[in-house]
Design a protein around this motif. Structure first.
Motif, PDB file in Angstrom:
ATOM      1  N   ILE A   1     -12.665  -1.549   1.203  1.00 39.03           N
ATOM      2  CA  ILE A   1     -11.332  -1.624   1.812  1.00 39.03           C
ATOM      3  C   ILE A   1     -10.408  -0.560   1.235  1.00 39.03           C
ATOM      4  O   ILE A   1      -9.654   0.082   1.958  1.00 39.03           O
ATOM      5  CB  ILE A   1     -10.740  -3.040   1.649  1.00 39.03           C
ATOM      6  N   TYR A   2     -10.476  -0.355  -0.073  1.00 38.36           N
ATOM      7  CA  TYR A   2      -9.608   0.632  -0.705  1.00 38.36           C
ATOM      8  C   TYR A   2     -10.196   2.046  -0.710  1.00 38.36           C
ATOM      9  O   TYR A   2      -9.625   2.958  -1.285  1.00 38.36           O
ATOM     10  CB  TYR A   2      -9.238   0.185  -2.126  1.00 38.36           C
TER      11      TYR A   2
ATOM     12  N   PHE B   1     -12.027 -10.149   1.552  1.00 34.69           N
ATOM     13  CA  PHE B   1     -11.201  -9.038   1.083  1.00 34.69           C
ATOM     14  C   PHE B   1     -11.542  -8.695  -0.370  1.00 34.69           C
ATOM     15  O   PHE B   1     -11.767  -7.529  -0.706  1.00 34.69           O
ATOM     16  CB  PHE B   1      -9.725  -9.407   1.218  1.00 34.69           C
TER      17      PHE B   1
ATOM     18  N   TYR C   1      -3.451  -4.171  14.643  1.00 36.67           N
ATOM     19  CA  TYR C   1      -4.643  -5.016  14.812  1.00 36.67           C
ATOM     20  C   TYR C   1      -5.774  -4.237  15.417  1.00 36.67           C
ATOM     21  O   TYR C   1      -5.628  -3.169  15.916  1.00 36.67           O
ATOM     22  CB  TYR C   1      -4.313  -6.243  15.651  1.00 36.67           C
TER      23      TYR C   1
ATOM     24  N   ILE D   1      -3.619 -10.050   4.129  1.00 36.47           N
ATOM     25  CA  ILE D   1      -4.979 -10.506   3.862  1.00 36.47           C
ATOM     26  C   ILE D   1      -5.252 -11.778   4.663  1.00 36.47           C
ATOM     27  O   ILE D   1      -4.618 -12.805   4.455  1.00 36.47           O
ATOM     28  CB  ILE D   1      -5.179 -10.724   2.353  1.00 36.47           C
TER      29      ILE D   1
ATOM     30  N   THR E   1       0.819  -1.225   0.000  1.00 38.25           N
ATOM     31  CA  THR E   1       0.000   0.000   0.000  1.00 38.25           C
ATOM     32  C   THR E   1       0.843   1.260   0.000  1.00 38.25           C
ATOM     33  O   THR E   1       0.292   2.351   0.003  1.00 38.25           O
ATOM     34  CB  THR E   1      -0.969   0.026   1.205  1.00 38.25           C
TER      35      THR E   1
ATOM     36  N   TYR F   1       4.644  -0.374   3.595  1.00 36.24           N
ATOM     37  CA  TYR F   1       3.303  -0.607   4.134  1.00 36.24           C
ATOM     38  C   TYR F   1       2.579  -1.654   3.288  1.00 36.24           C
ATOM     39  O   TYR F   1       2.641  -1.628   2.057  1.00 36.24           O
ATOM     40  CB  TYR F   1       2.507   0.703   4.141  1.00 36.24           C
ATOM     41  N   TYR F   2       1.887  -2.556   3.983  1.00 33.09           N
ATOM     42  CA  TYR F   2       1.155  -3.638   3.333  1.00 33.09           C
ATOM     43  C   TYR F   2      -0.170  -3.860   4.048  1.00 33.09           C
ATOM     44  O   TYR F   2      -0.350  -3.460   5.193  1.00 33.09           O
ATOM     45  CB  TYR F   2       1.933  -4.961   3.425  1.00 33.09           C
ATOM     46  N   MET F   3      -1.046  -4.570   3.350  1.00 36.14           N
ATOM     47  CA  MET F   3      -2.197  -5.177   3.984  1.00 36.14           C
ATOM     48  C   MET F   3      -1.924  -6.676   3.976  1.00 36.14           C
ATOM     49  O   MET F   3      -1.582  -7.241   2.929  1.00 36.14           O
ATOM     50  CB  MET F   3      -3.487  -4.875   3.220  1.00 36.14           C
TER      51      MET F   3
ATOM     52  N   TYR G   1      -8.366  -8.246   6.947  1.00 31.35           N
ATOM     53  CA  TYR G   1      -6.974  -7.856   6.716  1.00 31.35           C
ATOM     54  C   TYR G   1      -6.423  -7.113   7.937  1.00 31.35           C
ATOM     55  O   TYR G   1      -7.175  -6.662   8.803  1.00 31.35           O
ATOM     56  CB  TYR G   1      -6.854  -6.969   5.466  1.00 31.35           C
ATOM     57  N   ASN G   2      -5.122  -7.041   8.008  1.00 32.51           N
ATOM     58  CA  ASN G   2      -4.408  -6.229   8.989  1.00 32.51           C
ATOM     59  C   ASN G   2      -3.402  -5.386   8.247  1.00 32.51           C
ATOM     60  O   ASN G   2      -2.769  -5.863   7.297  1.00 32.51           O
ATOM     61  CB  ASN G   2      -3.635  -7.080  10.013  1.00 32.51           C
ATOM     62  N   ASP G   3      -3.236  -4.157   8.679  1.00 28.53           N
ATOM     63  CA  ASP G   3      -2.165  -3.334   8.137  1.00 28.53           C
ATOM     64  C   ASP G   3      -0.854  -3.783   8.772  1.00 28.53           C
ATOM     65  O   ASP G   3      -0.803  -4.106   9.965  1.00 28.53           O
ATOM     66  CB  ASP G   3      -2.413  -1.860   8.435  1.00 28.53           C
TER      67      ASP G   3
END
Length: 150
Positions: free
Chosen positions: A114-115, A107, A150, A101, A89, A97-99, A135-137
């Protein structure tokens, strides 16, 4: 009993307050290989079979198992190898940075929410909770350290 992959968010602190065994994954009273919260954690048998199911739930084990990682690339490879699907992301000079899944079906189904191209208020509160749990960042630093939100 064998390792049970966590598929939805489970609060490890809430689990600890109940007498559900010493292992967070098989719920049995076994010697703890890694303490996660107090004297409870994960037994060796579950640790040997560990796969990430829900990044937010598994964050304590992930932190323990990745403490020797020294680069962003190594962290990404470790997460993928252990079952995490990552969607990038963004990044800055020190953090990627990621999500992560947790539930690919949910998702994908709620991709627009989500987006941020659709409003979360268009679904029920139960559905909103499922979407947020899908999902979690994650932040992965250049030094390999991982922060799961979380």
């Amino acid at each position: 009993m064998l390792f049970r992959k966590k598929k939805v968010y489970e609060d490890i602190y809430k689990w600890r307050r109940h007498n559900n065994g010493t292992c967070f994954y098989c719920y049995e009273d076994k010697p703890v290989a890694v303490s996660l919260v107090g004297d409870k954690g994960i037994c060796q048998e579950c640790l040997d079979h560990f796969k990430v199911g829900h990044a937010g739930t598994d964050r304590h084990v992930i932190a323990h198992l990745t403490k020797e990682i020294r680069s962003h690339e190594e962290a990404v490879e470790w997460l993928k190898k252990h079952g995490v699907k990552l969607a990038p992301t963004g990044c800055n000079d020190k953090v990627h940075y990621y999500m992560a899944i947790n539930n690919l079906g949910t998702f994908n189904h709620y991709h627009d929410i989500i987006y941020g191209t659709a409003d979360l208020n268009t679904v029920s509160s139960d559905t909103a909770k499922k979407i947020m749990d899908s999902y979690n960042d994650i932040e992965i630093f250049n030094d390999g350290s991982i922060r799961i939100i979380y």
